[in-house]
Every structure is written in C-alpha cells, then in structure tokens.
Design an enzyme around this catalytic site. Structure first.
Site, PDB file in Angstrom:
ATOM      1  N   ASP A  74       0.889  -1.160   0.000  1.00 36.43           N
ATOM      2  CA  ASP A  74       0.000   0.000   0.000  1.00 36.43           C
ATOM      3  C   ASP A  74       0.918   1.198   0.000  1.00 36.43           C
ATOM      4  O   ASP A  74       1.866   1.268   0.793  1.00 36.43           O
ATOM      5  CB  ASP A  74      -0.923   0.004   1.219  1.00 36.43           C
ATOM      6  CG  ASP A  74      -2.026   1.046   1.063  1.00 36.43           C
ATOM      7  OD1 ASP A  74      -2.568   1.168  -0.054  1.00 36.43           O
ATOM      8  OD2 ASP A  74      -2.340   1.743   2.048  1.00 36.43           O
ATOM      9  N   PHE A 156       3.470   6.387 -12.783  1.00 35.24           N
ATOM     10  CA  PHE A 156       2.015   6.502 -12.632  1.00 35.24           C
ATOM     11  C   PHE A 156       1.738   7.276 -11.353  1.00 35.24           C
ATOM     12  O   PHE A 156       2.648   7.677 -10.632  1.00 35.24           O
ATOM     13  CB  PHE A 156       1.353   5.115 -12.607  1.00 35.24           C
ATOM     14  CG  PHE A 156       1.929   4.159 -11.588  1.00 35.24           C
ATOM     15  CD1 PHE A 156       1.390   4.052 -10.314  1.00 35.24           C
ATOM     16  CD2 PHE A 156       3.016   3.352 -11.916  1.00 35.24           C
ATOM     17  CE1 PHE A 156       1.925   3.186  -9.384  1.00 35.24           C
ATOM     18  CE2 PHE A 156       3.552   2.463 -10.984  1.00 35.24           C
ATOM     19  CZ  PHE A 156       3.005   2.391  -9.703  1.00 35.24           C
ATOM     20  N   GLY A 157       0.471   7.521 -11.077  1.00 33.17           N
ATOM     21  CA  GLY A 157       0.103   8.228  -9.846  1.00 33.17           C
ATOM     22  C   GLY A 157       0.647   9.655  -9.832  1.00 33.17           C
ATOM     23  O   GLY A 157       0.494  10.409 -10.791  1.00 33.17           O
ATOM     24  N   TYR A 158       1.315   9.996  -8.743  1.00 35.20           N
ATOM     25  CA  TYR A 158       1.809  11.364  -8.547  1.00 35.20           C
ATOM     26  C   TYR A 158       3.229  11.558  -9.089  1.00 35.20           C
ATOM     27  O   TYR A 158       3.834  12.612  -8.872  1.00 35.20           O
ATOM     28  CB  TYR A 158       1.777  11.720  -7.053  1.00 35.20           C
ATOM     29  CG  TYR A 158       0.379  11.714  -6.466  1.00 35.20           C
ATOM     30  CD1 TYR A 158      -0.428  12.845  -6.510  1.00 35.20           C
ATOM     31  CD2 TYR A 158      -0.144  10.556  -5.890  1.00 35.20           C
ATOM     32  CE1 TYR A 158      -1.718  12.833  -5.989  1.00 35.20           C
ATOM     33  CE2 TYR A 158      -1.429  10.536  -5.362  1.00 35.20           C
ATOM     34  CZ  TYR A 158      -2.208  11.672  -5.417  1.00 35.20           C
ATOM     35  OH  TYR A 158      -3.487  11.657  -4.902  1.00 35.20           O
TER      36      TYR A 158
END
Length: 202
Positions: A74, A156-158
């Site tokens: 996570d 990906f993401g931030y």
C-alpha cells in the site's frame, strides 16, 4: 523447483518492478504472478488507517485465498503542507479510485499558495509478505518535493509532480532502473529480499 509468489496487484508495472529487483539480487526460483493469473477472490476494502495495515490485510487475503506466498503493498504520497495527506487516501484523493489526472489536479490546487520551500513530500510504501508461518511488514520512504505542474510521462500516480531529493527530474522522467534503485517501493521490496530468498530455497 520454481516457487510461485503472488503479488496482490493487477498493475503490471508493480509486478515487473519486483521481478527486476529479484533479478538484480540474483534470486532465482521465484515466479511472480499477479491477481490476473489466479482465480478471483473477494478482496477486502482498504480501510486501514496506515499503509502497513492495508498492505498486511491484502497480503493475508491473497495467501488465504490462493495458498501462495503473497506480497502486497500500500503506497501513496504524504505532503508536509497537508499534514501528511493524501496518505492512505492517495489513490482516491479526488473521489474516484485510480484517477491519476484528477488526483494530480486536486493536489496542485490544494498547494497553489504554498511556496516552493514548503512543498516537501515523501512517497511511502508499506510492503507485506504473508506465507506459511511468515508475516513481515516493511516500509520504504522516498523524500522530495511537489512541483507546480506535471512533468514527464513515465511512472504513474503522482510521479509527474514529484521531484526526488537530489534530482532535477521528476520521478516520471526517471528510467525504470533509476526509479527501482531509489523509490519507496524499491526500498521496501529490498527489505523483503532475505525472506523471499528463503522461500525460493524451500
């Protein structure tokens, strides 16, 4: 004999990251499989208050459902000016899970008035490994700053907003090998290597 290890993810980039780290460490005898490679099972919602709680819950679910040693992570971004948020809410910060563009737009809007010297942040990853007689949870952090606009099309993401400490490029501009060597998930996964090596030997 090859030991199958489940990574509780459908994200091919996450699976390949662990494969590359195992190769780099010279650990053979492990075949990494993802959720798309096993029979579907009920995945518990991510309701933990910490990255560690969520990672461990996912790894326990995967091991219980498949009998395979299971690695789960996570991860997210903790922004200093937002008191560590989005944190465990990173993937659904803008309301819909996994909408990277909306999440990035919202984060930039929230930091619009924050000066450059107060835009510190850390990518955080907790990785859990659950197997017969094994429960291990480790944490990796990758410090840096949040820019003012997305730059780069990797990752990906931030990643397009995050410039790691000591870098002029965002993490979306790093090569996969550069990112593995420094990233929060790479750091956490390396902590699991001794246990994974022991699994490969059994």
């Amino acid at each position: 004999m090859t030991r199958r290890v489940l990574v509780a993810s459908r994200n091919a980039k996450k699976l390949n990251e662990l494969r590359r780290i195992l190769d780099e460490a010279g650990i053979a005898g492990i075949e990494i499989v993802g959720l798309n490679d096993v029979a579907p099972y009920d995945e518990a919602p991510e309701t933990g208050a910490t990255f560690e709680e969520n990672a461990l819950a996912k790894a326990r679910d995967g091991f219980a459902a498949t009998g395979l040693p299971c690695v789960a992570d996570d991860s997210g971004i903790a922004v200093d000016a937002l008191n560590g948020m989005p944190g465990v809410l990173s993937a659904r910060w803008a309301g819909k899970h996994g909408d990277d563009t909306a999440n990035n737009i919202l984060l930039l809007a929230q930091l619009n008035d924050v000066p450059d010297d107060r835009r510190g942040a850390q990518f955080v990853s907790a990785c859990a490994l659950v197997a017969e007689g094994v429960e291990e949870v480790v944490r990796g952090e990758w410090p840096g700053t949040i820019g003012r606009k997305p730059v780069g099309d990797g990752g990906f993401g931030y990643d397009p907003l995050f410039t790691p400490e000591g870098e002029t490029r965002t993490s979306a501009e790093l090569t996969p090998a550069e990112k593995d060597a420094a990233s929060h998930r790479g750091r956490a996964l390396r902590e699991l290597l001794p246990t994974l090596a022991a699994l490969a030997d059994n």
